[in-house]
Scaffold this active site. Structure first.
Site, PDB file in Angstrom:
ATOM      1  N   GLU A 188       0.834  -1.196   0.000  1.00  0.00           N
ATOM      2  CA  GLU A 188       0.000   0.000   0.000  1.00  0.00           C
ATOM      3  C   GLU A 188       0.875   1.255   0.000  1.00  0.00           C
ATOM      4  O   GLU A 188       1.677   1.462   0.903  1.00  0.00           O
ATOM      5  CB  GLU A 188      -0.880  -0.005   1.267  1.00  0.00           C
ATOM      6  CG  GLU A 188      -1.625   1.274   1.508  1.00  0.00           C
ATOM      7  CD  GLU A 188      -2.365   1.255   2.863  1.00  0.00           C
ATOM      8  OE1 GLU A 188      -2.301   0.244   3.583  1.00  0.00           O
ATOM      9  OE2 GLU A 188      -3.009   2.269   3.173  1.00  0.00           O
ATOM     10  N   ASP A 195      -1.123  -1.095   5.743  1.00  0.00           N
ATOM     11  CA  ASP A 195      -1.053  -0.520   7.084  1.00  0.00           C
ATOM     12  C   ASP A 195      -2.108  -1.155   7.981  1.00  0.00           C
ATOM     13  O   ASP A 195      -3.161  -1.577   7.515  1.00  0.00           O
ATOM     14  CB  ASP A 195      -1.319   0.995   7.035  1.00  0.00           C
ATOM     15  CG  ASP A 195      -0.159   1.736   6.382  1.00  0.00           C
ATOM     16  OD1 ASP A 195       0.956   1.189   6.380  1.00  0.00           O
ATOM     17  OD2 ASP A 195      -0.390   2.849   5.867  1.00  0.00           O
ATOM     18  N   ASP A 225      -4.394   0.007   9.701  1.00  0.00           N
ATOM     19  CA  ASP A 225      -5.423   0.998  10.031  1.00  0.00           C
ATOM     20  C   ASP A 225      -6.645   0.791   9.120  1.00  0.00           C
ATOM     21  O   ASP A 225      -6.704  -0.181   8.363  1.00  0.00           O
ATOM     22  CB  ASP A 225      -4.872   2.424   9.910  1.00  0.00           C
ATOM     23  CG  ASP A 225      -4.409   2.741   8.488  1.00  0.00           C
ATOM     24  OD1 ASP A 225      -4.647   1.910   7.578  1.00  0.00           O
ATOM     25  OD2 ASP A 225      -3.818   3.810   8.273  1.00  0.00           O
ATOM     26  N   ASP A 250      -7.773   2.375   6.447  1.00  0.00           N
ATOM     27  CA  ASP A 250      -7.520   2.360   5.010  1.00  0.00           C
ATOM     28  C   ASP A 250      -6.817   1.076   4.589  1.00  0.00           C
ATOM     29  O   ASP A 250      -7.127   0.505   3.542  1.00  0.00           O
ATOM     30  CB  ASP A 250      -6.667   3.570   4.611  1.00  0.00           C
ATOM     31  CG  ASP A 250      -7.516   4.832   4.489  1.00  0.00           C
ATOM     32  OD1 ASP A 250      -8.763   4.695   4.437  1.00  0.00           O
ATOM     33  OD2 ASP A 250      -6.941   5.936   4.457  1.00  0.00           O
TER      34      ASP A 250
END
Ligand code: 0RA
Length: 636
Positions: A428, A501, A503, A505
């Site tokens: 990403e 990540d 998180d 997203d």
């Protein structure tokens, strides 16, 4: 056998029959995996299914209506049905009570119960005696012929003879068992797992009512669906838009095969056709599915031609199944199963039966419902056109890519050429991609950075998927193509690792990638080529000492080890690590943690993707955060 295992046996019980039974129980306890598949959570839940299936058999045979399942506060499970009750009374031949034989003799099940369409004793059906052998404590209570009978057992061995403990004017069987924690890795039952199974069973047995209660948390529900397979299809389509209502329902019997089929078209692009034999899920399909598909294609083409809706074109199977949700439930005596996981129906009579029923009844339905027929044909023609557009696009792309022999510019490939040794990291963001390129072992690790989010293929028209540059790059880098003709033998990397990540997203991008692989390159997942990188969540340090922690427990342990004055920092993104750290924590095969993505249940995975990705993704963020774990592992 040691003394403890023989508890409850008197010397005079120790006849030839007893020895055989003990040998059988011993075999089950020695190799539980042979009987219930595994001793992990899956095997544990299998114990419940074995007992519930016996009750469902009583429903299918017309003797019972209700099956109730309770997870008790102490973690044991009670399954109760209002069937005939397991037979009781002395069996002269064996010198033992019939109840005891049923619950201790591995091979007794079929001898007593001759019901035609049995679930239990079928595919994995090993019977209650196996559950008994794997339970530290097991209680059977039978109501029959005016009395209540009871026998208790430890690890399959009776504590004493069958006792009469009261009177009753009802009939039925109640079994409580405590799974043996010396056998199972876990003995904690999962509500959702059981709920999913019972709901499906109730859809497939519209006569049954299944009560389910979890006393540990005070939760309960009832599953009963008068609408049977039609209601099942409505449920599967709950987050989709149907193009006709109600579902088309076809039922009947041919060649001794009972069939219940329901189908409903949606405005989506996915096919969700699931089949069952004697309520056993057959994810690998088989003759019933073959009969369904062949007849669906033929009947729709015939109707279209005769009614002038199809001129000089023939629809292919995939065209008439686009957007289709269907359940094919058949019941037949003694089904034969084959295939890798023994979940493919090998009885060829089923194909004859299903196509005969469909040829007749679906044609009849289309004649009587011309508006629905026209909508299906219109949708199928559109599917055919998009398929042709996609084929053309692929040809152009292949030609272009081949001629220039070019891999995506953003791909940092590895030098190794043997796919079995190669890994592709899908990363990403350009910056983490940069770190990964610097940190990797370029001999066998390739890096493909993704810019932002890829297209949500769940919603996209099939011929629009390749308009997306990121997906094109992925397809060319992986090398196996896309869609129906995806060829896993041509892939360029055997380990394909999603690295995002930790998180929101990141979870979203991970889910979009999994949706792409699941819908358009499914063999990648089926062959175990897809992995999730697991970056550490924390870095614990004190002076020059440092440690990476992949979960809270490891973090606490490191803190304790380092003592006072240790620092914890939480990694939020891959970008917080330098290339060396990224290599050490997440990419070095010696030290990294990766999760292989597996599909435990295709029907559930289909529902998961259609619900998660089917509508606007934004309102579902919360769901993704809450269920990130299950979503990513696909094994809810
Ligand atoms: C053998 C024979 C009969 C019923 C059953 C087994 C039976 C087993 C289980 C297990 C859970 N619930 C059950 N209910 C019934 C037929 C007995 C007869 O003919 O009356």
């Amino acid at each position: 056998m040691d003394g403890k295992k023989q508890q409850g046996l008197r010397d005079d019980d120790y006849n030839a029959g007893t020895i055989i039974v003990l040998k059988g129980l011993e075999a089950v306890r020695k190799r539980p995996g042979m009987y219930i598949g595994s001793t992990d959570g899956r095997g544990l839940h299998h114990l419940v299914y074995e007992i519930v299936d016996n009750g469902i058999d009583e429903v299918m045979a017309g003797y019972a209506k209700n099956v109730s399942v309770t997870i008790n506060e102490d973690g044991s499970v009670t399954v109760s049905d209002d069937g005939r009750g397991i037979p009781v009374g002395m069996n002269e031949e064996e010198g033992k009570d019939a109840l005891e034989i049923c619950l201790t003799d591995l091979h007794a099940g079929g001898k007593f119960n001759q019901s035609a369409y049995k679930v239990s004793g079928g595919l994995h059906g090993v019977g209650a005696s196996v559950v008994n052998a794997l339970s530290k404590y097991f209680v059977a209570t039978v109501e029959r012929e005016g009395s209540i009978y009871r026998q208790t057992y430890h690890i399959g061995i009776p504590d004493g003879p069958v006792e009469v403990i009261g009177t009753s004017d009802k009939t039925g069987t109640t079994i409580t068992f405590y799974p043996d924690d010396e056998i199972f890795e876990t003995t904690v039952f999962d509500y959702e797992e059981l709920q999913y199974r019972f709901r499906n069973q109730a859809f497939l047995n519209k006569e049954a009512t299944i009560f389910f209660e979890d006393k540990r948390v005070g939760r309960s529900e009832k599953f009963h669906y008068e609408g049977g397979v039609s209601e099942f299809v409505l449920y599967l389509n709950r987050s989709k838009k149907a193009i006709h209502d109600p579902p088309i329902a076809l039922a009947g019997e041919r060649y001794g095969v009972q069939m219940d089929i329901a189908l409903q078209y949606t405005d989506g692009y996915n096919e969700a056709v699931d089949s069952f034999v004697n309520t056993i899920y057959t994810p690998e399909g088989g003759h019933h599915l073959t009969g369904f598909r062949a007849s669906l294609t033929k009947t729709i083409n015939d109707y279209g031609k005769v009614n002038g809706l199809l001129k000089d074109t023939t629809l292919e199977g995939g065209d008439v199944r686009e957007g289709l949700t269907a359940i094919i439930s058949i019941r037949m005596p003694d089904p034969q199963f084959e295939g890798q996981t023994k979940t493919k129906l090998g009885s060829s009579i089923a194909q004859k039966a299903v196509s005969s029923l469909m040829n007749e009844k679906l044609a009849e339905y289309l004649l009587e419902n011309p508006a629905v027929a026209a909508a299906i044909i219109k949708k199928s023609i559109f599917a055919m056109e998009t398929r042709k557009a996609l084929e053309k696009q692929k040809r152009t792309l292949r030609k272009g890519a081949l001629e220039s022999n070019s891999l995506p510019g953003k791909l940092a490939d590895c030098s190794e050429k043997d796919p079995a040794k190669c890994e592709l990291y899908i990363v990403e963001g350009e910056s983490a991609g940069g770190s990964a390129k610097q940190g990797r072992d370029r001999a066998f690790q390739a890096i493909l950075p993704l810019r932002g989010k890829i297209l949500n293929v769940e919603k996209a028209r099939p011929d629009k998927v390749l308009d997306n540059e990121e997906i094109r790059n992925l397809m060319i880098a992986i090398g196996g193509g896309i869609g129906d003709e995806f060829d896993v033998a041509k892939i360029r990397y055997h380990n394909i690792v999603i690295m995002t990540d930790a998180d929101i997203d990141g979870a979203h991008i991970g889910t979009l990638l999994l949706t792409l692989f699941y819908r358009k390159m499914k063999p990648l997942i089926e062959h175990g080529h897809i992995f999730l990188a697991m970056p550490p969540l924390y870095r614990v340090s004190k002076g020059k000492k440092e440690a990476y922690a992949y979960n809270e427990g490891e973090m606490a342990k490191a803190l304790e080890e380092f003592g006072q004055g240790a620092n914890v920092s939480r990694y939020k993104g891959l970008g917080e690590m330098n290339p060396q750290q990224l290599w050490e924590t997440t990419m070095d095969p010696e030290t990294r943690l990766m999760k292989r993505v597996e599909i435990e249940d295709g029907m559930l995975a289909d529902q998961l993707f259609s619900i998660l990705m089917g509508d606007d993704v934004d309102p579902r963020r919360e769901f993704i955060i809450e269920h990130a774990h299950e979503v990513i592992n696909l094994d809810v």
